[in-house]
Design an enzyme around this catalytic site. Structure first.
Site, PDB file in Angstrom:
ATOM      1  NE  ARG A  58      -3.433  -2.793   0.436  1.00 37.04           N
ATOM      2  CZ  ARG A  58      -3.971  -3.464   1.454  1.00 37.04           C
ATOM      3  NH1 ARG A  58      -3.318  -3.574   2.601  1.00 37.04           N
ATOM      4  NH2 ARG A  58      -5.148  -4.037   1.323  1.00 37.04           N
ATOM      5  CG  ASP A 110      -3.266  -5.541  -1.473  1.00 38.17           C
ATOM      6  OD1 ASP A 110      -4.372  -5.309  -2.004  1.00 38.17           O
ATOM      7  OD2 ASP A 110      -3.146  -6.100  -0.368  1.00 38.17           O
ATOM      8  CG  HIS A 165      -6.290  -8.073  -1.567  1.00 37.27           C
ATOM      9  ND1 HIS A 165      -6.636  -6.773  -1.268  1.00 37.27           N
ATOM     10  CD2 HIS A 165      -6.883  -8.850  -0.631  1.00 37.27           C
ATOM     11  CE1 HIS A 165      -7.406  -6.767  -0.180  1.00 37.27           C
ATOM     12  NE2 HIS A 165      -7.573  -8.016   0.223  1.00 37.27           N
ATOM     13  CG  ASP A 184      -6.879 -11.574   2.421  1.00 37.82           C
ATOM     14  OD1 ASP A 184      -6.106 -11.785   1.469  1.00 37.82           O
ATOM     15  OD2 ASP A 184      -6.933 -10.492   3.029  1.00 37.82           O
ATOM     16  CD  GLU A 185      -9.959  -8.210   3.223  1.00 34.02           C
ATOM     17  OE1 GLU A 185     -10.451  -7.694   4.239  1.00 34.02           O
ATOM     18  OE2 GLU A 185      -8.991  -7.713   2.608  1.00 34.02           O
ATOM     19  CD1 TRP A 241      -7.301 -13.067   7.905  1.00 37.45           C
ATOM     20  CD2 TRP A 241      -8.069 -11.044   8.470  1.00 37.45           C
ATOM     21  NE1 TRP A 241      -8.310 -12.751   7.025  1.00 37.45           N
ATOM     22  CE2 TRP A 241      -8.796 -11.517   7.351  1.00 37.45           C
ATOM     23  CE3 TRP A 241      -8.371  -9.795   8.990  1.00 37.45           C
ATOM     24  CZ2 TRP A 241      -9.813 -10.764   6.754  1.00 37.45           C
ATOM     25  CZ3 TRP A 241      -9.381  -9.052   8.392  1.00 37.45           C
ATOM     26  CH2 TRP A 241     -10.092  -9.527   7.289  1.00 37.45           C
TER      27      TRP A 241
END
Length: 540
Positions: free
Chosen positions: A144, A173, A244, A313-314, A380
């Site tokens: 990021r 990401d 991501h 994830d996500e 997490w």
């Protein structure tokens, strides 16, 4: 003795005697101790002005003795004949050297002597110590906001000073790709730079219009790996799949779901949050990422990086639901819808890495759909994923966001810069417990350790990272190293007093930590919106 982490056994001389070093102390390094000897000459010698020539008998003696103490254990004895450091292995000897530096005082953490020719002394003492966990980690999100190579090397030193031994590097990401992959040069040529960045949380209306980016070359990575290995820090590289991934898709549009999105029009994402643009479930994408991982494994050898993190994830599923290609893939594979497709991605690389002698680790969403026996889980979203994984026979690293996400704010005052999440004070982190009491003894043995995570959406430079990480990382380091009692029984006042002394070491190391009284004027970010969450964080 104000040591952090607190040792298991530390006995000071009842008479208060001290060993006084002469102007030219001698270093006697036994077989296998050469690496620690180099570190002492470079770091402690640089701060004290000592050359530490080799000789016997030495004022400082280094020895290895692997009998019975366990991995990373050490002893340190100070008496009339000087200082003897004994490690059960090379790592234990290195941690003994870190303890010696703490005992010498804050000035021993500087890069040059403040008063050349001053005398140095140490209290007679006996210390015996070993870590509670083998995984004592810090995750740095360099995707990021990019942290230049020198900053990563600095954080390896700061980790080592606190006896932490795993650096998890979040390298890719939606907002940037940070590692050179020579067979796919546009990953860094196009994917490592974004045109601007949101200033503050994603609800903020403010923007920093300066392009942001950077990446690590092959040689940068080799340097980071060698530097970490010399300090007994392992590195876990992370390449995110299948979510991501917008930076990768922006560089190579064919990686995305081209039948539902004009992926050629995508750029590296300039916002925070979770992008809808995810990898397409095709054989071409698998081959592409196999090439990425092949190159990554060459850069991160197994002795330093036995684990490879794949994210997992996500991953939003809207594009897969709308994609004829993805739906055909679901039917072909016979998996359970889009969630099964995500599990197929992870299981493919689980097998691929295992065939090459590495272990896959991913965020706890990878449990959905089942894992191969050797895969491990970073828990997490709370403790629940780690509990499920451990009870199912998988190794676990505990990093629940409600407890040890250091991007969460440290106090509820109005001056906290860009406040994110729950209040996680220094005391809160000190009372974190990695092993939930509900785990069976067999499952508890599956907890490799714990990790503090640092996500950098609102950390635009090194000073902001320092502010969020320190001094809370000192509390975390003690939790994962020392055999502390249950959280409510921990001696907070004693730790608080030792932290006060420890701040002088951080000052000497140039760490821009959060002061106990709150942020200094230049550490504040007035008017920049964050995302504070009120109340106590749940235990989930």
């Amino acid at each position: 003795m104000d040591l952090i982490p607190v040792p298991r056994v530390a006995v000071a001389d009842a008479e208060g005697r001290r060993y006084v070093f002469g102007p030219e102390p001698v270093l006697d390094a036994g077989p296998g101790c050469e690496g620690v000897a180099r570190w002492l000459r470079r770091e402690v010698g640089g701060a004290t002005g000592w050359a530490l020539p080799a000789g016997a008998p030495g004022d400082v003696r280094l020895r290895l003795d692997p009998r019975g103490a366990g991995p990373e254990a050490y002893r340190l004895e100070i008496g009339a004949d000087g200082v003897e450091l004994t490690g059960a292995d090379a790592a234990g000897l290195f941690w003994a050297a870190q303890t010696l530096r703490q005992l010498l005082g804050p000035d021993a953490h500087r890069r040059a002597p403040l008063r050349p020719g001053r005398s140095w002394d140490l209290p007679y003492a006996r210390i015996a110590d070993r870590p509670r966990f083998g995984w004592r980690g810090l995750m740095l999100d360099v995707a990021r906001h990019f942290m230049p190579k020198d900053g990563v090397l600095r954080y390896i030193d700061l980790m080592a000073a606190h006896k932490l031994n795993v650096l998890h590097l979040h390298l890719t990401d939606d907002q940037g790709w940070r590692v050179e992959i020579r067979r796919h040069p546009r990953l860094t040529g196009a994917g490592s730079w974004r045109s601007r960045s949101r200033w503050g949380h994603r609800a903020s209306p403010l923007w920093n219009e300066t392009p942001h980016g950077g990446f690590y070359t092959h040689d940068d990575i080799r340097e980071i790996v060698a530097y970490a290995a010399e300090r007994h820090v392992r590195i876990v590289p992370e390449i995110d799949i299948p979510g991501h991934s917008q930076a990768a898709i922006a560089a190579y549009p064919r990686l995305g779901n081209t039948d539902v999105v004009d992926t050629a029009a995508l750029g590296v994402w300039d916002d925070w949050g979770i992008s809808e643009n995810v990898l397409a479930p095709t054989e071409e994408v698998l081959r592409f990422y196999e090439g990425v991982f092949e190159e990554l494994l060459e850069l991160f050898p197994p002795e330093v990086s036995p684990f490879v993190h794949v994210g997992g994830d996500e991953c939003p599923k809207a594009q897969w639901r709308a994609s004829a290609t993805a739906q055909a893939r679901i039917r072909e594979l016979g998996v359970d819808g889009e969630d099964g497709l995500q599990s197929w991605f992870i299981r493919h690389f689980d097998r691929w890495l295992a065939e090459r002698g590495r272990r896959l680790i991913g965020w706890d969403e990878i449990l959905e759909g089942g894992l191969a026996d050797g895969a491990a889980v970073s828990s997490w979203r709370g403790y629940a994923g780690g509990i499920a994984a451990a009870e199912a026979g998988h190794d676990v690293v505990m990093c629940p966001e409600q407890q040890v996400y250091l991007d969460h704010r440290q106090a509820d005052g109005p001056d906290e810069p860009m406040p994110i999440g729950y209040v996680r004070s220094l005391e809160d982190v000190y009372r974190f417990e990695p092993v939930p009491p509900k785990l069976s003894p067999e499952a508890a043995a599956r907890v490799l350790g714990a990790q503090a995570n640092v996500w950098t959406e609102v950390m635009e430079h090194q000073g902001r990272v320092d502010y969020q990480v320190f001094p809370r990382l000192a509390a975390f380091a003690e939790v994962v190293w020392s055999p502390l009692p249950e959280p409510e029984s921990r001696d907070w006042e004693h730790f608080e007093g030792r932290v006060t002394a420890h701040l002088a070491r951080l000052d000497a190391l140039g760490v821009e930590y959060r002061p106990p009284g709150g942020p200094l004027p230049w550490q504040r970010r007035p008017g920049v919106r964050g995302r504070p969450i009120e109340g106590a964080p749940p235990i989930v």
